[in-house]
Design a protein around this motif. Structure first.
Motif: not given
Length: 470
Positions: A446-453, A64-67, A90-93, A43-50
């Motif tokens: 998770p906010d909307e952006e993390l949830s969607k991704e 994307t997480p798959s990328e 991936f977990y939201p971070a 399990g590793i963290p996923w970050l938004t683009l920002k």
């Protein structure tokens, strides 16, 4: 029915950020799953683009997480020479700018379903649980193992009001690790102590460095070392640069024959470069680069005076490549003392003497036993023993074991722990109290952006679902 034991490894960073908790848990997952005896999930963290733009080097980002998963797997296969079989989830971070750390968002234990919740390995358990709000790790998983990577107290002591901060952080760490972990592995004695913990270096060396060392030994007579000494590491003062530059400045006359190159990138790069210029031309500063770069093959001596590391990865890599290592006589270097090319010092005079001695001698070749001790195969064996996972799965599945891990005991110890866990869960469930202890704003869910991704239910959808059932 018999089934494979499932090990879920949670860590606090991801490639391409080349930090210890991005690299070492990745290798641990690969080698734990290599023999096919157990199922492993990382399990590793996923970050938004920002946030990716703030953390990842050389403007590398992922849509994307798959990328990102493809990038991680390619990097790992290139270094291990085999195709790992573990899963990646991936977990939201979010990234905390003031802490320079990635912190979890929401209940990250949810990425593992209950039917797979055998063993959880929390790489940096304090970091993963400071602000945890959700299912209690010890209840969801039959066994929770914490691996202590970071000497947080040493870093905090260097900040404003450092002694007070370190005092408070020590008790906070002991509290959350005790609540959420059954067993604790400390990589070295440089970390703070924890009740019922064991000291064991369960990290290995990227096999590429062992291959480099073997090739250099075979060709040593044809291509001797042509450069003196170097240091490589994130270019921040706390990573040993301050200590090294002071040693070189105070003893430049005794070390007049020495030429030193420093490689790194970081927040203090400009200051380090200015300080190096004041010492003289025998110290040069260069941008950071991969330690496996052929450039480093020519160096004979690796200088590492850092005492903030728990087990320094670059020290292990330098030993694997067949170099002399000059390092402080410090608990973080205890594991390395078994190798003849490791030379430790306890004072400035010792640093000078060991450095000059290394320049005048040739490094010893690693024998098969020493080479194995540095490998990830040996590190995995040590991990399984230290975590007591070298036992049959049925011992974990037995009714007696389940009773030990369930919240059903009315003993004094269990009652105190239950109350303590309840208080932590309560405090971590309110934005005000979370913010007071340094949590990232809006990290309770998770906010909307993390949830969607990540394909999670968005906050809007959750509200709509709850309103229809009220």
């Amino acid at each position: 029915m018999d089934r494979k034991q499932h090990i879920a490894i949670f860590t606090t960073a991801s490639l391409p950020w080349m930090t210890g908790t991005a690299v070492n848990p990745l290798f641990r997952a690969a080698y734990l799953s290599k023999d096919g005896v157990r199922k492993v999930t990382l399990g590793i963290p996923w970050l938004t683009l920002k946030d990716q733009e703030l953390v990842y080097p050389r403007n590398i980002t992922f849509r994307t997480p798959s990328e990102l998963e493809g990038y991680v797997r390619h990097w790992l296969e290139d270094r291990t020479g085999f195709k790992p079989t573990f899963d990646i989830r991936f977990y939201p971070a979010k990234f905390s700018i003031d802490k320079r750390s990635i912190l979890p968002v929401g209940d990250i234990s949810e990425i593992i379903p209950y039917e797979e919740a055998d063993v959880a390995v929390l790489e940096e358990p304090e970091h993963l649980t400071w602000y945890h709000h959700g299912k209690r790790w010890k209840i969801k998983f039959r066994l929770v193992i914490g691996v202590i990577h970071t000497n947080y107290l040493e870093y905090v002591k260097r900040e404003k009001n450092g002694q007070l901060q370190a005092f408070l952080l020590k008790y906070l760490n002991t509290w959350v690790v005790g609540i959420y972990c059954h067993r604790v592995i400390r990589l070295s004695g440089a970390t703070q102590d924890y009740p019922n913990s064991i000291i064991c270096n369960v990290h290995g060396v990227n096999p590429k460095f062992l291959d480099i060392g073997k090739n250099l030994e075979e060709n040593h007579g044809q291509k001797p070392f042509t450069r003196d000494a170097y240091y490589i590491g994130k270019m921040i003062w706390s990573k040993g640069y301050k200590e090294l530059l002071k040693l070189l400045r105070d003893h430049h006359k005794e070390l007049s024959v020495l030429k030193v190159d420093l490689y790194g990138s970081g927040e203090d790069s400009d200051q380090v470069e200015e300080a190096a210029k004041e010492i003289g031309e025998f110290v040069n500063v260069h941008p950071g680069r991969d330690h496996a770069d052929p450039l480093f093959h020519d160096y004979k001596v690796f200088l590492n005076p850092s005492t903030t590391d728990v087990v320094c990865t670059t020290t292990a890599e330098a030993l694997a490549m067949g170099k002399f290592v000059i390092c402080a006589d410090h608990p973080s270097n205890e594991f390395f003392k078994q190798f003849p090319n490791c030379r430790t010092y306890s004072d400035p005079k010792g640093f000078v003497n060991e450095t000059l001695r290394a320049l005048s001698e040739e490094p010893s070749e690693l024998n098969s036993t020493q080479r194995h001790e540095l490998s990830w195969e040996a590190a995995t064996e040590r991990f399984l023993r230290a975590a007591q996972l070298d036992q049959p799965l049925k011992k974990l599945d037995s009714a007696a074991s389940m009773k030990n891990f369930a919240s059903t005991s009315f003993s004094m110890r269990s009652g105190v722990e239950e109350a303590s866990a309840y208080i932590h869960n309560l405090a971590s469930g309110f934005e005000i109290s979370r913010r007071a202890f340094g949590a990232i704003p809006g990290s309770l869910k998770p906010d909307e952006e993390l949830s969607k991704e990540l394909g999670l239910a968005t906050p809007t959808a959750q509200k709509q679902g709850s309103s229809t059932t009220d």
